[in-house]
Design an enzyme around this catalytic site. Structure first.
Site, mmCIF file in Angstrom:
data_model
loop_
_atom_site.group_PDB
_atom_site.id
_atom_site.type_symbol
_atom_site.label_atom_id
_atom_site.label_comp_id
_atom_site.label_asym_id
_atom_site.label_seq_id
_atom_site.Cartn_x
_atom_site.Cartn_y
_atom_site.Cartn_z
ATOM 1 N N ASN A 1 8.517 42.659 -40.124
ATOM 2 C CA ASN A 1 9.007 42.618 -38.994
ATOM 3 C C ASN A 1 9.949 41.495 -38.916
ATOM 4 O O ASN A 1 10.343 40.606 -40.264
ATOM 5 C CB ASN A 1 7.718 42.103 -38.113
ATOM 6 C CG ASN A 1 6.879 40.933 -38.270
ATOM 7 O OD1 ASN A 1 7.294 40.037 -39.257
ATOM 8 N ND2 ASN A 1 5.695 40.800 -37.874
ATOM 9 N N ASP B 1 0.803 52.439 -35.984
ATOM 10 C CA ASP B 1 0.800 51.149 -36.045
ATOM 11 C C ASP B 1 2.120 50.604 -35.421
ATOM 12 O O ASP B 1 1.926 49.594 -34.616
ATOM 13 C CB ASP B 1 0.830 50.461 -37.582
ATOM 14 C CG ASP B 1 1.072 49.089 -37.630
ATOM 15 O OD1 ASP B 1 0.022 48.426 -37.400
ATOM 16 O OD2 ASP B 1 1.982 48.716 -37.897
#
EC number: 3.1.2.2
Length: 374
Positions: free
Chosen positions: A74, A263
């Protein structure tokens, strides 16, 4: 890349362990001091090395590894939980498919049926190497249990740490007919207790899988103008057309691909609710109720179900719509619960906004009471 421990490497590690144990247990203690505890520790370590060697010899254990790249993480540099889940599933699929084809008979491919609770013990970062070790620990007539450990290695400092542990269940599907489940070759257990313990785990997961089917009709519905911090405010959906790159050579979706998409949706729900950096803390059992075939349109829906002071629970549902096959209706393919935590800029957990339960309007409440009275 498969890299089971070679015989020479195993011998070197055994000799090193023997030398360390000898020095610690016999040389570094004052004369006459009791060292039975150290001897027990030493011999336990030796047995662990032997067990590992025996399982590798029998083909029950493999190790895979690769470096984490920027597209795996991320914006804060933490590797996505879905990326790790996908690597876990790949290792499990390889070793279970190999085992199910270890004897002469009809060829098959192992399909993921269930993933037990997976804890994310430590974050993994860009530039670290993920080492995924998979081991077959139990076989029933039609299923294989694979236990997986994930280690992260900092190749600059050499430090390693355990990041994940998971248990996966696979079923062998015939290559001639992927709707046909074949029998699994039995494994050789090193101890009688291993088979008994594995049978208990098998019965427990079988019961839990049956209990999840009652929720298969549940659908996440969109709500117009939702209030902040409500379930409707953060709920999210992702629609994905299943292509060849998502599938095995036999036309159905890799379990790891589905888990990665799940997810991603759960992460969007958590980020919308908190407006901060979030990471996966754990995943409750992921149940795969049916195969997803190439050409299907899948809808992955996520919604907040619970918040504590520092964590969020998110339910994720996967529905498959076989648009090219009019004979089959939309069906529930998978379901799971994800737990996320909110992090500040220093990477430390921070409080989570509490989930607001929508109050029923007075007019709607009167209608509901009237319906009950009838």
């Amino acid at each position: 890349m498969l890299c089971p421990m070679s015989g020479m490497k195993l011998l070197v590690w055994t000799l090193r362990l023997w030398e360390v144990g000898r020095q610690v247990a016999f040389s570094s203690l004052p004369p006459g001091q009791e060292c039975s505890g150290l001897r027990k520790t030493f011999w336990a370590a030796m047995r662990a090395v032997k067990t590992r060697a025996d399982h590798q010899k029998l083909g029950h254990c493999i190790t895979m590894g690769r470096i984490m790249r920027p597209d795996d993480a991320n914006v804060a540099g933490n590797v996505h939980g879905g990326t790790i889940l996908k690597m876990i599933e790949e290792a499990g699929a390889i070793i279970s498919t190999r085992h199910c084809n270890s004897q002469n008979g009809e060829r098959c491919v192992a399909a993921l049926a269930r993933v037990e609770r997976t804890d994310f013990l430590s974050p993994m970062c860009i530039g670290e190497v993920a080492h995924v070790s998979a081991e077959i620990t139990y076989t029933s007539k039609h299923s294989v249990e694979v236990q997986v450990h994930v280690m992260s290695e900092n190749i600059l400092t050499g430090t390693k740490k355990l990041t994940n542990k998971a248990t996966l269940w696979y079923v062998p599907l015939s290559l001639k007919n992927v709707d046909k489940v074949l029998e699994v070759p039995p494994i050789v257990y090193l101890r009688q207790e291993q088979e008994e313990e594995g049978r208990k785990r098998y019965e427990a997961q079988k019961l839990e899988r049956m209990e999840t089917k009652w929720r298969n009709g549940d659908i996440v519905q969109p709500v117009l103008n939702p209030e902040p911090n409500t379930v409707s405010y953060s709920q999210s959906s992702l629609i994905h057309l299943v292509g060849p790159s998502d599938c095995t050579l036999h036309g159905f979706v890799h379990g790891g691909v589905t888990m990665k998409l799940m997810d991603e949706v759960a992460g969007i729900v958590a980020a919308r609710h908190c407006k901060t950096n979030i990471v996966t803390a754990s995943v409750d059992a992921i149940n795969f109720h049916d195969k997803i075939r190439k050409g299907c349109v899948i809808t992955i829906s996520g919604r907040m179900t619970f918040t504590s002071n520092k964590s969020m629970e998110i339910e994720v549902l996967v529905d498959a719509d076989p648009v090219v096959d009019n004979s089959q209706k939309r069906y529930r393919a998978a379901s799971a619960f994800f737990t996320y935590v909110s992090l500040n800029q220093e990477g430390k957990p921070m409080p989570v906004p509490q989930l607001v339960r929508r109050r029923m309007r007075r007019s709607a409440l009167k209608k509901a009471k009237a319906a009950i009275c009838r």
